[in-house]
Structures are given as structure tokens and as C-alpha cells.
Design a protein around this motif. Sequence first.
Motif, PDB file in Angstrom:
ATOM      1  N   ASP A  88      29.509  11.982  -6.933  1.00 53.03           N
ATOM      2  CA  ASP A  88      30.803  12.676  -6.902  1.00 53.03           C
ATOM      3  C   ASP A  88      30.575  14.167  -7.089  1.00 53.03           C
ATOM      4  N   SER A  89      30.492  14.883  -5.970  1.00 56.16           N
ATOM      5  CA  SER A  89      30.232  16.319  -6.053  1.00 56.16           C
ATOM      6  C   SER A  89      31.410  17.072  -6.658  1.00 56.16           C
ATOM      7  N   ASP A  90      32.641  16.559  -6.522  1.00 55.72           N
ATOM      8  CA  ASP A  90      33.799  17.233  -7.114  1.00 55.72           C
ATOM      9  C   ASP A  90      33.728  17.244  -8.640  1.00 55.72           C
ATOM     10  N   SER A  91      33.350  16.109  -9.232  1.00 54.78           N
ATOM     11  CA  SER A  91      33.257  16.058 -10.697  1.00 54.78           C
ATOM     12  C   SER A  91      31.870  16.459 -11.196  1.00 54.78           C
ATOM     13  N   GLY A  92      30.909  16.577 -10.276  1.00 50.26           N
ATOM     14  CA  GLY A  92      29.566  17.004 -10.654  1.00 50.26           C
ATOM     15  C   GLY A  92      28.727  15.936 -11.299  1.00 50.26           C
ATOM     16  N   THR A  93      28.996  14.652 -10.977  1.00 48.46           N
ATOM     17  CA  THR A  93      28.253  13.557 -11.598  1.00 48.46           C
ATOM     18  C   THR A  93      27.755  12.553 -10.566  1.00 48.46           C
ATOM     19  N   THR A  94      26.723  11.842 -10.944  1.00 48.36           N
ATOM     20  CA  THR A  94      26.238  10.705 -10.172  1.00 48.36           C
ATOM     21  C   THR A  94      25.548   9.734 -11.117  1.00 48.36           C
ATOM     22  N   GLU A  95      25.397   8.511 -10.638  1.00 50.38           N
ATOM     23  CA  GLU A  95      24.640   7.498 -11.377  1.00 50.38           C
ATOM     24  C   GLU A  95      23.448   7.099 -10.531  1.00 50.38           C
ATOM     25  N   LEU A  96      22.293   7.039 -11.153  1.00 49.89           N
ATOM     26  CA  LEU A  96      21.080   6.588 -10.484  1.00 49.89           C
ATOM     27  C   LEU A  96      20.859   5.112 -10.752  1.00 49.89           C
ATOM     28  N   GLY A  97      20.378   4.406  -9.750  1.00 46.94           N
ATOM     29  CA  GLY A  97      19.948   3.029  -9.898  1.00 46.94           C
ATOM     30  C   GLY A  97      18.557   2.904  -9.306  1.00 46.94           C
ATOM     31  N   ALA A  98      17.784   1.931  -9.757  1.00 46.05           N
ATOM     32  CA  ALA A  98      16.417   1.773  -9.259  1.00 46.05           C
ATOM     33  C   ALA A  98      15.983   0.321  -9.358  1.00 46.05           C
ATOM     34  N   TRP A  99      15.028  -0.030  -8.521  1.00 46.44           N
ATOM     35  CA  TRP A  99      14.426  -1.360  -8.582  1.00 46.44           C
ATOM     36  C   TRP A  99      12.995  -1.265  -8.072  1.00 46.44           C
ATOM     37  N   GLY A 126      23.733  20.971  -7.050  1.00 43.70           N
ATOM     38  CA  GLY A 126      24.520  21.645  -8.074  1.00 43.70           C
ATOM     39  C   GLY A 126      25.346  20.734  -8.970  1.00 43.70           C
ATOM     40  N   LEU A 127      25.054  19.427  -8.978  1.00 37.11           N
ATOM     41  CA  LEU A 127      25.771  18.553  -9.898  1.00 37.11           C
ATOM     42  C   LEU A 127      25.350  18.872 -11.325  1.00 37.11           C
ATOM     43  N   ASN A 128      26.175  18.479 -12.271  1.00 38.48           N
ATOM     44  CA  ASN A 128      25.921  18.807 -13.662  1.00 38.48           C
ATOM     45  C   ASN A 128      25.398  17.628 -14.482  1.00 38.48           C
ATOM     46  N   ARG A 129      25.609  16.393 -14.004  1.00 37.77           N
ATOM     47  CA  ARG A 129      25.298  15.228 -14.841  1.00 37.77           C
ATOM     48  C   ARG A 129      24.759  14.083 -13.994  1.00 37.77           C
ATOM     49  N   VAL A 130      23.667  13.499 -14.473  1.00 39.15           N
ATOM     50  CA  VAL A 130      23.075  12.320 -13.848  1.00 39.15           C
ATOM     51  C   VAL A 130      23.041  11.222 -14.898  1.00 39.15           C
ATOM     52  N   GLU A 131      23.625  10.071 -14.564  1.00 42.23           N
ATOM     53  CA  GLU A 131      23.631   8.939 -15.504  1.00 42.23           C
ATOM     54  C   GLU A 131      22.644   7.871 -15.067  1.00 42.23           C
ATOM     55  N   TRP A 132      22.160   7.141 -16.041  1.00 49.72           N
ATOM     56  CA  TRP A 132      21.278   5.992 -15.845  1.00 49.72           C
ATOM     57  C   TRP A 132      21.862   4.887 -16.720  1.00 49.72           C
ATOM     58  N   ARG A 133      22.186   3.755 -16.128  1.00 47.95           N
ATOM     59  CA  ARG A 133      22.763   2.644 -16.887  1.00 47.95           C
ATOM     60  C   ARG A 133      21.882   1.413 -16.715  1.00 47.95           C
ATOM     61  N   CYS A 134      21.733   0.676 -17.810  1.00 45.99           N
ATOM     62  CA  CYS A 134      20.940  -0.551 -17.751  1.00 45.99           C
ATOM     63  C   CYS A 134      21.440  -1.501 -18.830  1.00 45.99           C
ATOM     64  N   THR A 135      21.249  -2.781 -18.590  1.00 46.55           N
ATOM     65  CA  THR A 135      21.618  -3.745 -19.625  1.00 46.55           C
ATOM     66  C   THR A 135      20.712  -3.517 -20.837  1.00 46.55           C
ATOM     67  N   TRP A 172      22.511   6.311 -20.440  1.00 48.36           N
ATOM     68  CA  TRP A 172      21.600   7.427 -20.631  1.00 48.36           C
ATOM     69  C   TRP A 172      22.067   8.521 -19.682  1.00 48.36           C
ATOM     70  N   ALA A 173      21.832   9.778 -20.013  1.00 50.09           N
ATOM     71  CA  ALA A 173      22.250  10.849 -19.105  1.00 50.09           C
ATOM     72  C   ALA A 173      21.368  12.076 -19.250  1.00 50.09           C
ATOM     73  N   MET A 174      21.362  12.837 -18.169  1.00 48.05           N
ATOM     74  CA  MET A 174      20.727  14.155 -18.162  1.00 48.05           C
ATOM     75  C   MET A 174      21.755  15.127 -17.612  1.00 48.05           C
ATOM     76  N   THR A 175      22.014  16.191 -18.366  1.00 50.92           N
ATOM     77  CA  THR A 175      22.925  17.234 -17.916  1.00 50.92           C
ATOM     78  C   THR A 175      22.099  18.394 -17.366  1.00 50.92           C
ATOM     79  N   ARG A 176      22.779  19.340 -16.770  1.00 48.60           N
ATOM     80  CA  ARG A 176      22.082  20.526 -16.252  1.00 48.60           C
ATOM     81  C   ARG A 176      21.258  21.191 -17.361  1.00 48.60           C
ATOM     82  N   GLY A 177      21.822  21.316 -18.559  1.00 46.83           N
ATOM     83  CA  GLY A 177      21.079  21.918 -19.671  1.00 46.83           C
ATOM     84  C   GLY A 177      19.828  21.134 -20.022  1.00 46.83           C
ATOM     85  N   ASP A 178      19.936  19.802 -20.013  1.00 52.78           N
ATOM     86  CA  ASP A 178      18.754  18.957 -20.253  1.00 52.78           C
ATOM     87  C   ASP A 178      17.728  19.168 -19.154  1.00 52.78           C
TER      88      ASP A 178
END
Length: 185
Positions: A88-99, A126-135, A172-178
Amino acid sequence: MPFAVPLTDSAELRPLEPWQAGEFLAHVDKARDALAQYVPWAEVVTDEDRARSYLSRYARRQAADEGRMYGIWLEGELVGGVQLRGFDSDSGTTELGAWMAPEAQGRGLITRAVQRLIDWVIGVRGLNRVEWRCTSDNTRSAATARRLGMVYEGTLRQAFVHHGEVHDVQVWAMTRGDWEQRPWG
């Protein structure tokens, strides 16, 4: 030749597209038992039409700037991948998934691929936040987030139903500052 980013001397990250449905299905078939433990789509991708449909959904999301899917090839074989879910470039966030298929685990390929995507998402898009979610029981996934320098933000209690069981989900998340202080290049 499609876009490719080297991860090691023998591994690369490339877009995973609908025309590769047969290769994607073969990969899922080979690793289905291990993948199905954590990724629900492993039980949906059961024939070439469904594989193409799943990859087409990500192709449409990419065209709409709402997501992307990449495969990881090791010595020419598809062994895993990463997804930008909910981009979501408007809100500046995304979620990463991997396998990753079991035979390719432990080589740092997911970590390297995710580093490249985070650099692109924050540094280029230019997004500000990347999330990582896992059980909460997916210790390998949580360890990857930790290695990436992501911050554990908490647990969403009973937030994911899989195989008829309710699971807690770590965020879990990483922001631009991180990212500006990231532990890699």
C-alpha cells in the motif's frame, strides 16, 4: 531474459509469473508437505490451472501496484520465494511473506532476498514500514525477522485459522528509521 538479482553465486531472485505455472506447481508438489504447515496456498495450488490462477492474482496485484511475487532459484531450480502482500504505497506499508523448500533451507536465501526487497520497498519506493507476520510456533520465520533487524511488536492472539486450528500471530516490523540503521549494506 527476465529481471534477476543474484543472491549467491548459484541463487537468484526473479519475478514469478503466470507463464511459470508448471514450474511453480512442480515446486509446490515437491515441497507441499513442508509448505502446507505454514502457507495455506500450498493446499490450493494442486494443478497447473490453479497454479496459474494464483500467480495471475499476483500479476494483477503488481499491475495495480498492490503486491508482487518473486521466486528464488538455486542452481536453476525454483526452491522458494517471497511476496509483497498488501503493498500500500498510499499508507506507506507492506507485508512480506516467504517460503522455502526444506532442501534449500539454512543457506540464508530468504534473508538475502528479503534484504533486497526491503531495500527496494523503503529505499526506492519510499514506503515507511515493512511487516513480517508468522505464527508463534514458526521459530524459523521469527529467527529470520530477528536476523533482518526487525522489531518484535507483539502477538495477535488467535488471529489465524489453519487446518482447523486457531494460531497466534507474531508481528515484526522495520520502519524507515530502523532501515537506516539496518545490519546489512
